[in-house]
Design a protein around this motif. Structure first.
Motif, PDB file in Angstrom:
ATOM      1  N   ALA A   1      12.219  14.884   4.623  1.00 43.40           N
ATOM      2  CA  ALA A   1      12.321  14.720   3.165  1.00 43.40           C
ATOM      3  C   ALA A   1      11.204  13.768   2.823  1.00 43.40           C
ATOM      4  O   ALA A   1      10.750  12.767   3.431  1.00 43.40           O
ATOM      5  N   LYS A   2      10.724  13.806   1.406  1.00 47.51           N
ATOM      6  CA  LYS A   2       9.792  13.124   0.717  1.00 47.51           C
ATOM      7  C   LYS A   2      10.129  11.647   0.584  1.00 47.51           C
ATOM      8  O   LYS A   2       9.369  10.920   0.697  1.00 47.51           O
ATOM      9  N   VAL A   3      11.352  11.628   0.366  1.00 47.66           N
ATOM     10  CA  VAL A   3      11.966  10.219  -0.122  1.00 47.66           C
ATOM     11  C   VAL A   3      13.155  10.177   0.761  1.00 47.66           C
ATOM     12  O   VAL A   3      13.849  10.862   0.475  1.00 47.66           O
ATOM     13  N   LYS A   4      13.324   9.077   1.301  1.00 52.70           N
ATOM     14  CA  LYS A   4      14.502   8.569   2.233  1.00 52.70           C
ATOM     15  C   LYS A   4      14.935   7.145   1.758  1.00 52.70           C
ATOM     16  O   LYS A   4      14.321   6.231   1.931  1.00 52.70           O
TER      17      LYS A   4
ATOM     18  N   ILE B   1      15.306   5.756  -8.967  1.00 55.26           N
ATOM     19  CA  ILE B   1      14.246   6.503  -9.740  1.00 55.26           C
ATOM     20  C   ILE B   1      12.897   5.837  -9.203  1.00 55.26           C
ATOM     21  O   ILE B   1      11.930   6.699  -9.195  1.00 55.26           O
ATOM     22  N   GLU B   2      12.838   4.525  -9.426  1.00 58.81           N
ATOM     23  CA  GLU B   2      11.524   3.806  -9.062  1.00 58.81           C
ATOM     24  C   GLU B   2      10.935   4.504  -7.693  1.00 58.81           C
ATOM     25  O   GLU B   2       9.677   4.805  -7.616  1.00 58.81           O
ATOM     26  N   THR B   3      11.927   4.297  -6.777  1.00 62.01           N
ATOM     27  CA  THR B   3      11.452   4.499  -5.237  1.00 62.01           C
ATOM     28  C   THR B   3      10.835   5.973  -5.238  1.00 62.01           C
ATOM     29  O   THR B   3      10.161   6.449  -4.777  1.00 62.01           O
ATOM     30  N   VAL B   4      11.817   6.995  -5.923  1.00 64.15           N
ATOM     31  CA  VAL B   4      11.336   8.457  -5.816  1.00 64.15           C
ATOM     32  C   VAL B   4      10.014   8.538  -6.756  1.00 64.15           C
ATOM     33  O   VAL B   4       9.062   9.190  -5.995  1.00 64.15           O
ATOM     34  N   LYS B   5       9.854   7.948  -7.699  1.00 61.82           N
ATOM     35  CA  LYS B   5       8.590   7.846  -8.745  1.00 61.82           C
ATOM     36  C   LYS B   5       7.366   7.398  -7.770  1.00 61.82           C
ATOM     37  O   LYS B   5       6.586   8.062  -7.531  1.00 61.82           O
ATOM     38  N   GLU B   6       7.513   6.495  -6.994  1.00 60.42           N
ATOM     39  CA  GLU B   6       6.660   5.892  -6.297  1.00 60.42           C
ATOM     40  C   GLU B   6       6.109   6.870  -5.510  1.00 60.42           C
ATOM     41  O   GLU B   6       4.886   6.936  -4.842  1.00 60.42           O
TER      42      GLU B   6
END
Ligand code: DC
Length: 224
Positions: A141-144, A217-222
């Motif tokens: 997964a791109k974001v965890k 949302i910030e973590t995903v966008k980063e």
């Protein structure tokens, strides 16, 4: 996994706010929200209906033959189907929660639900929440994210939710239940609850719902 879909794995203990926070973040991002706990709950409800002891692992494994569990999405809302029947409400009772925790420790149950989760993630931009999404189901997964909060705060949130639904359960019962589930979920031999090494840990104790959603949302966008 296809590189043009974005998968966000959110794991964490019961009552950390994963589902409400993930649902809101997914809406904002235009992703689907997949609550994998609902799958374990559906298997748990099936076992309860059959009247078997949900701690009896071979008996639980046997209940899998001939059952179907599916997730469908209507207007972005997930519904869980057990043998074609919508059990989305029945899976939320306290006995269903405990049964879900029991059946989730059965390797055959985890194997049974694995492909379904992978297939959804392969085809959709999604936020998928559970206990082993970043570690086992979607290791790429791109974001965890590992979303957690202190047990007392998690129990208080769950207690208020249940009270709103008219339940007469006490805070102490909710806290005790949650501590048992935490212990079971993080000490089982197979796919125990733990943060993936490359996960971002977010502790929501003392922060508001909106702040938690924004952090995600910030973590995903980063990471995108
Ligand atoms: O998130 P939840 O409370 O609805 O999950 C119900 C149970 O299912 C929980 O005790 C742990 C288990 N579970 C799991 O083992 N793996 C997942 N990916 C999701 C839930």
């Amino acid at each position: 996994m296809s590189s043009n879909v974005i998968n966000v794995a959110i794991d964490g203990p019961a009552g950390a706010g994963k589902s409400t926070v993930s649902r809101a973040a997914a809406k904002e991002l235009g992703f689907i929200y997949v609550d994998t706990g609902a799958l374990y709950r559906a298997v748990g409800v099936n076992a309860l209906r059959k009247g078997i002891d949900t701690k009896d692992k071979p008996a639980v494994a046997e209940t899998l033959s001939g059952i179907s569990v599916d997730l469908v999405f209507e207007n972005g809302e997930q519904k869980v189907l057990l043998n074609g029947e919508d059990v989305s409400v029945e899976i939320r009772t306290p006995p269903a929660s405990m049964a879900a925790s029991d059946v989730s420790a059965v390797p055959e149950v985890r194997a049974f639900l694995f492909d379904l989760q992978r297939d959804i993630a392969k085809r959709n931009n999604c936020i998928m929440d559970g206990r082993d999404i970043g570690t086992v189901v979607l290791p790429d997964a791109k974001v965890k994210i590992f979303l957690t909060a202190d047990p007392e705060e998690r129990a208080m949130r769950r207690f208020k939710e249940l009270q709103e639904k008219g339940s007469t359960v006490t805070y102490k019962e909710v806290l005790d239940d949650l501590l048992v589930r935490d212990y079971n979920d993080s000490h089982r031999e197979i796919a125990p609850l733990k943060p993936a090494e490359d996960s971002v840990v977010i502790n929501t104790t003392g922060i508001t719902f909106e702040e938690s959603v924004n952090k995600i949302i910030e973590t995903v966008k980063e990471k995108m």
